[in-house]
Design an enzyme around this catalytic site. Structure first.
Site, mmCIF file in Angstrom:
data_model
loop_
_atom_site.group_PDB
_atom_site.id
_atom_site.type_symbol
_atom_site.label_atom_id
_atom_site.label_comp_id
_atom_site.label_asym_id
_atom_site.label_seq_id
_atom_site.Cartn_x
_atom_site.Cartn_y
_atom_site.Cartn_z
ATOM 1 N N ASP A 138 22.068 0.846 6.516
ATOM 2 C CA ASP A 138 21.896 -0.572 6.782
ATOM 3 C C ASP A 138 21.702 -0.700 8.300
ATOM 4 O O ASP A 138 22.011 0.232 9.045
ATOM 5 C CB ASP A 138 23.155 -1.321 6.316
ATOM 6 C CG ASP A 138 23.177 -2.755 6.774
ATOM 7 O OD1 ASP A 138 22.169 -3.447 6.575
ATOM 8 O OD2 ASP A 138 24.196 -3.176 7.353
ATOM 9 N N ASP A 191 21.944 -4.198 10.474
ATOM 10 C CA ASP A 191 22.815 -5.178 11.133
ATOM 11 C C ASP A 191 24.286 -4.818 10.948
ATOM 12 O O ASP A 191 24.742 -4.568 9.827
ATOM 13 C CB ASP A 191 22.572 -6.580 10.563
ATOM 14 C CG ASP A 191 21.174 -7.093 10.876
ATOM 15 O OD1 ASP A 191 20.602 -6.661 11.891
ATOM 16 O OD2 ASP A 191 20.660 -7.920 10.107
#
EC number: 3.1.3.3
Length: 225
Positions: A20, A22
């Site tokens: 991922d 963020d």
């Protein structure tokens, strides 16, 4: 039930690792930074918190937040120039070490491709290994929505990307690493999930991940053993 030692073996023998972006690869939440830059931070941050906690369907949260922000192409470009995202400590070394071992590294994000590609370049990850949402703009540069056909635009989208990667490249073992509920939901089809709390701790993820780390040094150490 996979034991912790089996998870460690899976990670060390993976042929692909998906991160991922963020609050995982970078310290910020890209959409919150964009909201701050556009002057609507408070309302958007609350929606992000609810989305990451699993309380709001992802596409609904994305649509509502972008409707508030209304980012222009110029604002996105100025955000990157004036407030570039900060890499999480240890991620550059971890990605580099994985690449040295011929492990394919992918970035799968519910954030925006223009920001994620900027991050990918810092980590020597090709843009073909980036899966993220695309903002749309009118000819004059004003916000025109987002590409709703991208798998990352909806809940369960990260799992769809991982399934696609398995079918396309015939990966045997894919690991997903991230801080949020949407990352944890991607396993399966990912073969293992590693929760990351180095930037923000999502209680639901911390409570349910079989392997939870707060520093990428721990994963670097596994690869060095």
């Amino acid at each position: 039930m996979v034991s912790h030692s089996e998870l460690r073996k899976l990670f060390c023998s993976a042929d692909a690792v998906c991160f991922d972006v963020d609050s995982t690869v970078i310290r910020e939440e890209g959409i919150d930074e964009l909201a701050k830059f556009c002057g609507v931070e408070a309302a958007v941050s609350e929606m992000t918190r609810r989305a990451m906690g699993g309380a709001l369907p992802f596409k609904d949260a994305l649509t509502q937040r972008l409707a508030l922000i209304q980012p222009s192409r110029d604002q996105v470009q100025r955000l990157l120039a004036e407030h570039p995202p900060h890499l999480t400590p240890g991620i550059r070394e971890l990605v580099s070490r994985l690449q040295e071992r011929n492990v394919q590294v992918f970035l799968i994000s519910g954030g925006f491709r223009s920001i994620v590609e900027h991050v990918a370049a810092k980590l020597n990850i090709p843009t073909t290994n980036v899966f993220a949402n695309r903002l749309k703009f009118y000819f004059n540069g004003e916000y025109a929505g987002f590409d709703e056909m991208q798998p990352t635009a909806e809940s369960g989208g990260k799992g769809k990307v991982i399934r696609f990667l398995k079918e396309k490249f015939h990966f045997k073992k894919i690991i997903m690493i991230g801080d949020g509920a949407t990352d944890m939901e991607a396993c399966p089809p990912a073969d293992a999930f590693i929760g990351f709390g180095g930037n923000v701790i999502r209680q639901q993820v911390k409570d349910n991940a079989k392997w939870y780390i707060t520093d990428f040094v721990e994963l670097l150490g596994e690869l060095e053993e």
